[in-house]
Design a protein around this motif. Structure first.
Motif, mmCIF file in Angstrom:
data_model
loop_
_atom_site.group_PDB
_atom_site.id
_atom_site.type_symbol
_atom_site.label_atom_id
_atom_site.label_comp_id
_atom_site.label_asym_id
_atom_site.label_seq_id
_atom_site.Cartn_x
_atom_site.Cartn_y
_atom_site.Cartn_z
ATOM 1 N N ARG A 1 27.729 15.325 -17.026
ATOM 2 C CA ARG A 1 27.365 15.451 -18.195
ATOM 3 C C ARG A 1 27.672 16.819 -19.008
ATOM 4 O O ARG A 1 27.866 17.851 -18.505
ATOM 5 C CB ARG A 1 25.522 15.755 -18.177
ATOM 6 C CG ARG A 1 24.828 14.710 -17.622
ATOM 7 C CD ARG A 1 23.290 14.885 -17.594
ATOM 8 N NE ARG A 1 22.898 16.024 -17.137
ATOM 9 C CZ ARG A 1 21.546 16.593 -17.028
ATOM 10 N NH1 ARG A 1 20.652 16.127 -17.966
ATOM 11 N NH2 ARG A 1 21.473 17.817 -16.422
ATOM 12 N N LEU B 1 34.193 10.385 -23.174
ATOM 13 C CA LEU B 1 32.982 9.910 -23.138
ATOM 14 C C LEU B 1 32.945 8.675 -22.266
ATOM 15 O O LEU B 1 31.930 8.522 -21.480
ATOM 16 C CB LEU B 1 32.606 9.272 -24.558
ATOM 17 C CG LEU B 1 31.383 8.565 -24.730
ATOM 18 C CD1 LEU B 1 30.396 9.436 -24.631
ATOM 19 C CD2 LEU B 1 31.638 8.002 -26.265
ATOM 20 N N LYS B 2 34.082 7.888 -21.965
ATOM 21 C CA LYS B 2 34.032 6.572 -21.254
ATOM 22 C C LYS B 2 34.004 7.041 -19.964
ATOM 23 O O LYS B 2 33.505 6.493 -19.046
ATOM 24 C CB LYS B 2 35.153 5.919 -21.636
ATOM 25 C CG LYS B 2 35.199 5.174 -23.003
ATOM 26 C CD LYS B 2 36.522 4.373 -22.973
ATOM 27 C CE LYS B 2 36.582 3.725 -24.589
ATOM 28 N NZ LYS B 2 37.769 2.970 -24.876
ATOM 29 N N ARG C 1 30.663 8.379 -18.789
ATOM 30 C CA ARG C 1 29.721 7.469 -18.626
ATOM 31 C C ARG C 1 29.814 6.651 -17.341
ATOM 32 O O ARG C 1 28.884 6.080 -16.708
ATOM 33 C CB ARG C 1 29.670 6.441 -19.804
ATOM 34 C CG ARG C 1 28.887 7.286 -21.177
ATOM 35 C CD ARG C 1 28.942 6.549 -22.277
ATOM 36 N NE ARG C 1 28.006 6.950 -23.225
ATOM 37 C CZ ARG C 1 27.720 6.633 -24.505
ATOM 38 N NH1 ARG C 1 28.595 5.576 -24.846
ATOM 39 N NH2 ARG C 1 27.326 7.366 -25.498
ATOM 40 N N ASP D 1 27.303 11.640 -19.366
ATOM 41 C CA ASP D 1 27.558 11.350 -20.701
ATOM 42 C C ASP D 1 28.172 12.380 -21.517
ATOM 43 O O ASP D 1 28.190 13.705 -20.960
ATOM 44 C CB ASP D 1 25.946 11.042 -21.607
ATOM 45 C CG ASP D 1 26.171 10.579 -23.020
ATOM 46 O OD1 ASP D 1 27.126 9.949 -23.310
ATOM 47 O OD2 ASP D 1 25.185 10.272 -23.663
ATOM 48 N N ARG E 1 28.440 14.638 -25.062
ATOM 49 C CA ARG E 1 27.692 14.885 -26.341
ATOM 50 C C ARG E 1 28.492 15.921 -27.095
ATOM 51 O O ARG E 1 29.268 16.867 -26.591
ATOM 52 C CB ARG E 1 26.497 15.341 -26.241
ATOM 53 C CG ARG E 1 25.512 14.316 -25.392
ATOM 54 C CD ARG E 1 24.446 13.840 -25.802
ATOM 55 N NE ARG E 1 23.794 12.790 -25.234
ATOM 56 C CZ ARG E 1 22.406 12.700 -24.710
ATOM 57 N NH1 ARG E 1 21.881 13.749 -25.061
ATOM 58 N NH2 ARG E 1 22.138 11.780 -23.924
ATOM 59 N N PHE F 1 21.500 17.744 -24.901
ATOM 60 C CA PHE F 1 20.813 16.799 -23.970
ATOM 61 C C PHE F 1 19.238 17.018 -23.915
ATOM 62 O O PHE F 1 18.451 16.190 -23.296
ATOM 63 C CB PHE F 1 21.285 17.566 -22.406
ATOM 64 C CG PHE F 1 22.519 16.602 -22.169
ATOM 65 C CD1 PHE F 1 22.679 14.985 -21.730
ATOM 66 C CD2 PHE F 1 23.936 17.263 -22.382
ATOM 67 C CE1 PHE F 1 23.851 14.686 -21.648
ATOM 68 C CE2 PHE F 1 25.026 16.571 -22.209
ATOM 69 C CZ PHE F 1 25.090 15.426 -21.689
#
Length: 111
Positions: free
Chosen positions: A44, A67-68, A71, A76, A78, A109
């Protein structure tokens, strides 16, 4: 090159602050920093763009790649506090719909 500050908050969220221009010259360094965070177990991540003065397609690519990666690791990525120049690029590319900018790092988050 770009200066990048990396910290982890008490909730285990990585906070990455790229300072300067996020372009094809600095994008590999940013991508590597973000991937190393995920590899170390911090999936995160908040990228604080308050000190990023410019963003080009390579910089966008580094953020999307991270990002990928985040995930895939169950986390994630942000973004928070983008400058007006960065926000303009995000809006022009419609990536503000994927990387939804948050007003604060803390709220990325928790909101």
């Amino acid at each position: 090159m770009i200066e990048i500050d990396v910290t982890t908050d008490s909730q285990g969220i990585g906070v990455v602050v790229p300072k300067g221009r996020l372009t094809m010259v600095s994008a590999p360094q940013v991508r590597s920093t973000l991937e190393q965070l995920v590899d170390a177990g911090t999936a995160r991540i908040v990228v604080d763009l308050a000190e990023t003065t410019f963003l080009d397609s390579s910089g966008l690519g580094a953020l999307i790649s991270a990002l990928k990666t985040a995930r895939k690791a169950g986390g994630d990525l942000r973004i928070a506090r983008p400058t007006e120049a960065v926000l303009t690029v995000l809006r022009l590319t419609n990536l503000d719909k994927v990387l939804r900018p948050r007003d604060t790092v803390e709220g990325a988050f928790y909101v």
